[in-house]
Design a protein around this motif. Sequence first.
Motif, PDB file in Angstrom:
ATOM      1  N   CYS A 172       1.420 -71.986 -68.381  1.00  0.00           N
ATOM      2  CA  CYS A 172       0.482 -71.815 -67.275  1.00  0.00           C
ATOM      3  C   CYS A 172       0.370 -73.129 -66.509  1.00  0.00           C
ATOM      4  O   CYS A 172      -0.031 -74.152 -67.075  1.00  0.00           O
ATOM      5  CB  CYS A 172      -0.891 -71.397 -67.799  1.00  0.00           C
ATOM      6  SG  CYS A 172      -2.090 -71.036 -66.488  1.00  0.00           S
ATOM      7  N   VAL A 232      -1.555 -75.276 -63.847  1.00  0.00           N
ATOM      8  CA  VAL A 232      -2.924 -75.340 -63.330  1.00  0.00           C
ATOM      9  C   VAL A 232      -2.962 -76.360 -62.201  1.00  0.00           C
ATOM     10  O   VAL A 232      -2.633 -77.535 -62.419  1.00  0.00           O
ATOM     11  CB  VAL A 232      -3.927 -75.762 -64.421  1.00  0.00           C
ATOM     12  CG1 VAL A 232      -5.338 -75.783 -63.854  1.00  0.00           C
ATOM     13  CG2 VAL A 232      -3.840 -74.844 -65.631  1.00  0.00           C
ATOM     14  N   LEU A 282      -4.218 -70.831 -61.000  1.00  0.00           N
ATOM     15  CA  LEU A 282      -3.351 -70.715 -62.157  1.00  0.00           C
ATOM     16  C   LEU A 282      -2.050 -70.015 -61.773  1.00  0.00           C
ATOM     17  O   LEU A 282      -2.050 -69.110 -60.938  1.00  0.00           O
ATOM     18  CB  LEU A 282      -4.011 -69.887 -63.261  1.00  0.00           C
ATOM     19  CG  LEU A 282      -5.417 -70.272 -63.739  1.00  0.00           C
ATOM     20  CD1 LEU A 282      -5.869 -69.285 -64.817  1.00  0.00           C
ATOM     21  CD2 LEU A 282      -5.419 -71.685 -64.274  1.00  0.00           C
ATOM     22  N   THR A 283      -0.949 -70.428 -62.406  1.00  0.00           N
ATOM     23  CA  THR A 283       0.311 -69.692 -62.341  1.00  0.00           C
ATOM     24  C   THR A 283       0.794 -69.452 -63.756  1.00  0.00           C
ATOM     25  O   THR A 283       1.040 -70.411 -64.503  1.00  0.00           O
ATOM     26  CB  THR A 283       1.396 -70.465 -61.576  1.00  0.00           C
ATOM     27  OG1 THR A 283       0.992 -70.680 -60.228  1.00  0.00           O
ATOM     28  CG2 THR A 283       2.711 -69.686 -61.577  1.00  0.00           C
ATOM     29  N   TYR A 284       0.926 -68.212 -64.131  1.00  0.00           N
ATOM     30  CA  TYR A 284       1.431 -67.821 -65.455  1.00  0.00           C
ATOM     31  C   TYR A 284       2.887 -67.392 -65.317  1.00  0.00           C
ATOM     32  O   TYR A 284       3.229 -66.575 -64.457  1.00  0.00           O
ATOM     33  CB  TYR A 284       0.589 -66.679 -66.003  1.00  0.00           C
ATOM     34  CG  TYR A 284       1.157 -65.978 -67.218  1.00  0.00           C
ATOM     35  CD1 TYR A 284       0.828 -66.390 -68.508  1.00  0.00           C
ATOM     36  CD2 TYR A 284       2.022 -64.883 -67.074  1.00  0.00           C
ATOM     37  CE1 TYR A 284       1.341 -65.730 -69.618  1.00  0.00           C
ATOM     38  CE2 TYR A 284       2.526 -64.221 -68.178  1.00  0.00           C
ATOM     39  CZ  TYR A 284       2.193 -64.649 -69.446  1.00  0.00           C
ATOM     40  OH  TYR A 284       2.700 -64.003 -70.545  1.00  0.00           O
ATOM     41  N   GLY A 325      -0.408 -65.126 -60.680  1.00  0.00           N
ATOM     42  CA  GLY A 325      -1.137 -66.278 -60.150  1.00  0.00           C
ATOM     43  C   GLY A 325      -2.421 -65.855 -59.478  1.00  0.00           C
ATOM     44  O   GLY A 325      -2.491 -64.770 -58.889  1.00  0.00           O
ATOM     45  N   SER A 382      -8.716 -69.731 -59.900  1.00  0.00           N
ATOM     46  CA  SER A 382      -9.448 -69.669 -61.168  1.00  0.00           C
ATOM     47  C   SER A 382     -10.897 -70.129 -61.055  1.00  0.00           C
ATOM     48  O   SER A 382     -11.677 -69.930 -61.987  1.00  0.00           O
ATOM     49  CB  SER A 382      -8.733 -70.507 -62.233  1.00  0.00           C
ATOM     50  OG  SER A 382      -8.602 -71.848 -61.824  1.00  0.00           O
ATOM     51  N   ALA A 435      -8.454 -67.789 -67.324  1.00  0.00           N
ATOM     52  CA  ALA A 435      -7.187 -67.541 -68.019  1.00  0.00           C
ATOM     53  C   ALA A 435      -7.266 -66.332 -68.941  1.00  0.00           C
ATOM     54  O   ALA A 435      -6.229 -65.796 -69.362  1.00  0.00           O
ATOM     55  CB  ALA A 435      -6.766 -68.779 -68.815  1.00  0.00           C
ATOM     56  N   LEU A 458      -5.126 -63.386 -67.948  1.00  0.00           N
ATOM     57  CA  LEU A 458      -3.665 -63.453 -67.981  1.00  0.00           C
ATOM     58  C   LEU A 458      -3.115 -62.455 -68.999  1.00  0.00           C
ATOM     59  O   LEU A 458      -3.808 -62.062 -69.944  1.00  0.00           O
ATOM     60  CB  LEU A 458      -3.214 -64.867 -68.339  1.00  0.00           C
ATOM     61  CG  LEU A 458      -3.536 -65.955 -67.304  1.00  0.00           C
ATOM     62  CD1 LEU A 458      -3.196 -67.333 -67.851  1.00  0.00           C
ATOM     63  CD2 LEU A 458      -2.775 -65.692 -66.003  1.00  0.00           C
ATOM     64  N   THR A 492      -2.373 -65.132 -73.685  1.00  0.00           N
ATOM     65  CA  THR A 492      -3.007 -66.450 -73.692  1.00  0.00           C
ATOM     66  C   THR A 492      -1.929 -67.529 -73.734  1.00  0.00           C
ATOM     67  O   THR A 492      -1.088 -67.522 -74.639  1.00  0.00           O
ATOM     68  CB  THR A 492      -3.931 -66.607 -74.911  1.00  0.00           C
ATOM     69  OG1 THR A 492      -4.944 -65.602 -74.858  1.00  0.00           O
ATOM     70  CG2 THR A 492      -4.575 -67.987 -74.911  1.00  0.00           C
ATOM     71  N   PRO A 493      -1.913 -68.447 -72.765  1.00  0.00           N
ATOM     72  CA  PRO A 493      -0.876 -69.481 -72.756  1.00  0.00           C
ATOM     73  C   PRO A 493      -1.001 -70.415 -73.961  1.00  0.00           C
ATOM     74  O   PRO A 493      -2.094 -70.642 -74.487  1.00  0.00           O
ATOM     75  CB  PRO A 493      -1.149 -70.244 -71.453  1.00  0.00           C
ATOM     76  CG  PRO A 493      -2.030 -69.351 -70.641  1.00  0.00           C
ATOM     77  CD  PRO A 493      -2.830 -68.559 -71.620  1.00  0.00           C
ATOM     78  N   TYR A 508      -0.800 -75.528 -70.998  1.00  0.00           N
ATOM     79  CA  TYR A 508      -1.259 -75.669 -69.622  1.00  0.00           C
ATOM     80  C   TYR A 508      -0.695 -76.971 -69.053  1.00  0.00           C
ATOM     81  O   TYR A 508      -0.895 -78.039 -69.641  1.00  0.00           O
ATOM     82  CB  TYR A 508      -2.784 -75.718 -69.554  1.00  0.00           C
ATOM     83  CG  TYR A 508      -3.492 -74.449 -69.964  1.00  0.00           C
ATOM     84  CD1 TYR A 508      -3.790 -73.465 -69.020  1.00  0.00           C
ATOM     85  CD2 TYR A 508      -3.884 -74.237 -71.285  1.00  0.00           C
ATOM     86  CE1 TYR A 508      -4.467 -72.300 -69.392  1.00  0.00           C
ATOM     87  CE2 TYR A 508      -4.550 -73.082 -71.657  1.00  0.00           C
ATOM     88  CZ  TYR A 508      -4.835 -72.117 -70.717  1.00  0.00           C
ATOM     89  OH  TYR A 508      -5.489 -70.972 -71.079  1.00  0.00           O
TER      90      TYR A 508
END
Length: 372
Positions: free
Chosen positions: A173, A175, A183-185, A194, A197, A284, A287, A290-291, A294
């Motif tokens: 992710c 940030v 955010l970009t996942y 994205g 957030s 997050a 998403l 869960t990342p 980050y």
Amino acid sequence: MEKIRTAIGLMSGTSMDGIDVALLRTDGRTIVERGPFLGIPYEPAFRDRLKLGLEQAKVITQRERRPGDLASIERELTLRHAIAVRKFLTANALDASLIDVIGFHGQTVLHRPDEALTVQIGDGPLLARETGIKVAYDLRANDMIHGGQGAPLVPVYHAALAANVPDAILPVCFVNIGGISNLTYIGADGMLVGYDSGPGNTLIDQWVETHAGVPFDQGGMIASEGRVITELADRYLNSPFFTGKKRRSLDRNDFPPPSGADAELADGARTLAYVAAASIIKSASHLPVTPTLYVVCGGGRLNRVLMQDLKDIAHRQGAEVTAAEEAGFNGDSMEAEAWAYLAVRSLDGLPLTFPGTTGVRAPVSGGVVAEP
């Protein structure tokens, strides 16, 4: 083989602290060669002009309108960007003829995604004439026409960066802690998600400027002297924004700053740093997975109090937090680089936004091209 272009990206973000200039060589797809970067701060008088523009823009209902002083502010902003380009070229011994396109973000003065209305001041044709370089600008509007939120646009560039990192740990992710955080996942299967957030630096900046006369809390020095006021933090973190089923794009006015009666200077700065960190992890939760990592870019990564809060909260979920530089990137230049990348994609008619990033109905390109 796709054509590789040399592009300059220009970013003036919601923090309104200055102009970021970055060079990128890219095909707008998988090839990303990062070049030099230059940051040019605004002096206080011009920041005050931009704040005036924000106030005067509140009455806009048609995005072409420029009420009050907004037209003159737009012209001054554009000419400052032209000067920034010339300074960048001179500093790096580059000729304008070597640059294929400039990606020009302009300054967002109004963003109302629920009304399909976004306004970025910045005169693309004037910038093209002043620099002698082709300019791609107004990159958000077409997304809104097709049902998107108009933000964030950076995720497609984050995905290209991740694809260029050997042995990248996915899901990851990115940030970006600017005035507003986003955010970009990037999933192991290439899934791209994205969204904004929550409040980033804007609340902190507004607080310390009002109560200490400084434009931002450098390194989190003011916050380091304070304590978190739980009641104030909860006022922000209990916002329906964090629990709504639909992720929505934010305007800098969606989270108003505290009043002077809410806290002392240091406690306010400390609380708002915590809010910025906690809102990232709270958002997050929407998403797909869960990342585990980050990667943080943007000015907020330089606030050590905010970053420590983010690390502490993420660690409790089994995730790590690292600054962009530790991952091999430049956390200051990433958004400007993204605008260079987006400009090349715009020239080639490639999608800038996707259903998973802005909620647009289908992947869509965008932007207007001005010839010198």
